[in-house]
Design an enzyme around this catalytic site. Structure first.
Site, short mmCIF file in Angstrom:
data_model
loop_
_atom_site.label_atom_id
_atom_site.label_comp_id
_atom_site.label_asym_id
_atom_site.label_seq_id
_atom_site.Cartn_x
_atom_site.Cartn_y
_atom_site.Cartn_z
NE ARG A 262 -3.72 -2.07 2.38
CZ ARG A 262 -4.41 -2.60 3.38
NH1 ARG A 262 -4.86 -1.65 4.62
NH2 ARG A 262 -5.29 -3.69 3.26
NE ARG A 277 -1.44 4.59 9.10
CZ ARG A 277 -2.60 4.22 9.32
NH1 ARG A 277 -3.28 3.80 8.20
NH2 ARG A 277 -3.16 4.29 10.36
CD GLU A 349 -8.13 -1.32 11.06
OE1 GLU A 349 -7.86 -2.07 10.00
OE2 GLU A 349 -8.24 -0.05 10.94
CB SER A 352 -11.21 -4.22 8.65
OG SER A 352 -11.12 -2.90 9.55
NE ARG A 391 -1.78 -1.94 11.41
CZ ARG A 391 -2.59 -1.06 11.16
NH1 ARG A 391 -3.85 -1.01 11.91
NH2 ARG A 391 -2.39 -0.08 10.45
#
Length: 428
Positions: A262, A277, A349, A352, A391
């Protein structure tokens, strides 16, 4: 992507759904484009009908030896042919304009999704486990990893730039252990089918899951036109594109552990330190393909499958339902799972899980044949992280850190670590 016929019949509900997402109503604009397309199509059909009729009249005129009328009719047919040819090109342009407008509109939320502007209005569904208490000041994962000499951002920065890392030795093995543990749990316990999918996809695959055209800047693209997947959701969901499945094959449950890429174009200044991130990370993805009747139950099941990873790792977490303003583009309803990070003194987070209804299926042409009615219908698609591996490594480091800087390996991971039960700084 939406069916324009459904928007025609449900314009108010459509605009209300967009309003709940914080967006302006667009049904009037879309229906104007659709009306222009339909008017033009009627005009084309009329021209084609007249051409067919004139062609028949030519034969009659010739049979009656009326050459003047025959010549007039032939000229009319030739003119109509040009009108139809140019009209077909205009029709393609009108269809393209409508499809382009539809392609950037997000899915509308389900009625049970809380209405809100941003993440501050998400609603907590449950909280599981108690955050650990330390008799020392908890460190963040990058402080732990760098002190162990096993997490190297500086060298990664020289080689690749910001938002990359080298994991070394026991930390590299810990990431591999986490990915293997997650895959084994999802396949052996929950029945997901393990897949090793392509990491490079074409435009239409990225379009199918809703990543294109709106989010092109969030992706990496190769010089010869492929897109690096931002998540295995893209590759896995597109496995059923342009197919008509048997209902007995559903629900279809797929999982993959892949690198993900990403550009983080919209994350400037956020989580610039550490592994939260990054441009490149790995994730165990869960994808389900279901009938419309199965999808909501499957959403609860998928979320529970992701939560089980954290339960077995002994990590405290909470699950929240995202409000309308915080949901992803293709989602109808999303649960975020947030793990406790002692170093940040916050829940962050880690997964999801979303149900998308038939939104992606329409973009992909993914359908199934109903066993009872034999009707061909669009499938429903779901996706979730089970979990983000990097994560999860962050969470293990921060929750299992010790006062001396070492890190205890959770019991469920020890079989994957070759006998290592504690990570310490290498000697020498």
């Amino acid at each position: 992507m939406f069916d324009i016929k459904w928007i025609r019949e449900n314009a108010r509900a459509f605009d209300e759904g967009l309003k709940n997402r914080g967006l302006e109503p667009v049904s009037a604009k879309l229906l104007e484009l659709d009306e222009a397309r339909r008017r033009h199509l009627t005009k084309l059909q009329d021209a084609q009908s007249r051409r067919n009729a004139a062609s028949k009249e030519i034969g009659k005129a010739k049979g009656a030896k009326d050459e003047a009328l025959a010549s007039k009719l032939m000229a009319e047919v030739a003119e109509l042919k040009e009108v139809i040819q140019s009209g077909e090109e205009e029709e393609r342009q009108l269809i393209h304009a409508l499809e382009e407008a539809l392609s950037v509109i997000p899915n509308t939320p389900r009625e049970d999704v809380p209405v809100g502007a941003d993440e501050t209005e998400n609603v907590e569904v449950r909280r599981v486990g108690a955050p650990p208490k330390f008799d020392f000041t908890a460190k963040q994962h990058f402080e732990i990893g760098e002190a162990l000499g096993l997490m190297d951002f500086e060298t990664a920065g020289k080689v690749s730039g910001a938002r990359f890392v080298y994991l070394k030795g026991a930390l590299a093995r810990l990431e591999r252990a986490l990915g293997s543990f997650m895959l084994d749990l999802q396949t052996d316990t929950f029945g997901y089918s393990e897949t090793n999918p392509p990491l490079l996809v074409r435009d239409d695959a990225a379009f199918g899951t809703g990543n294109l055209p709106k989010f092109a800047e969030d992706l990496f693209k190769t010089e010869n036109g492929y897109w690096l997947i931002p998540t295995a959701e893209v590759s896995l969901t597109n496995m059923v594109r342009e197919q008509i499945l048997d209902e007995d094959a559903l629900p279809m449950r797929l999982t993959a552990w892949t690198p993900c890429f990403r550009s983080e174009a919209g994350a400037a200044g956020r989580d610039t330190r550490g592994m939260i991130r990054q441009h490149q990370f790995s994730k165990v993805e869960l994808v389900s393909i279901t009938t419309p009747e199965q999808s909501l139950d499957e959403h609860e099941r998928m979320t529970a499958c992701a939560e089980e990873v954290l339960r077995r790792l002994g990590l405290a977490y909470r699950t929240v339902m995202l409000c309308t303003g915080d949901m992803g583009f293709a989602s109808q309803r999303t649960y975020d799972i947030e793990v406790w990070l002692p170093g940040q003194d916050a829940y962050r987070e880690i997964s999801s899980c979303s149900v998308c209804g038939d939104f992606q299926a329409r973009r992909m042409g993914a359908r199934y044949r109903d066993k009872a009615s034999k009707e061909v219908r669009f499938v429903h698609t779901l996706n979730g992280s089970g979990l983000a591996v990097g994560r999860t490594l962050v969470a293990v480091l921060e929750n299992y850190q010790q006062a001396d800087g070492s890190v205890i390996i959770p019991e469920v991971l020890q079989p994957y670590m070759g006998g290592i039960t504690r990570i310490e700084r290498p000697v020498g």
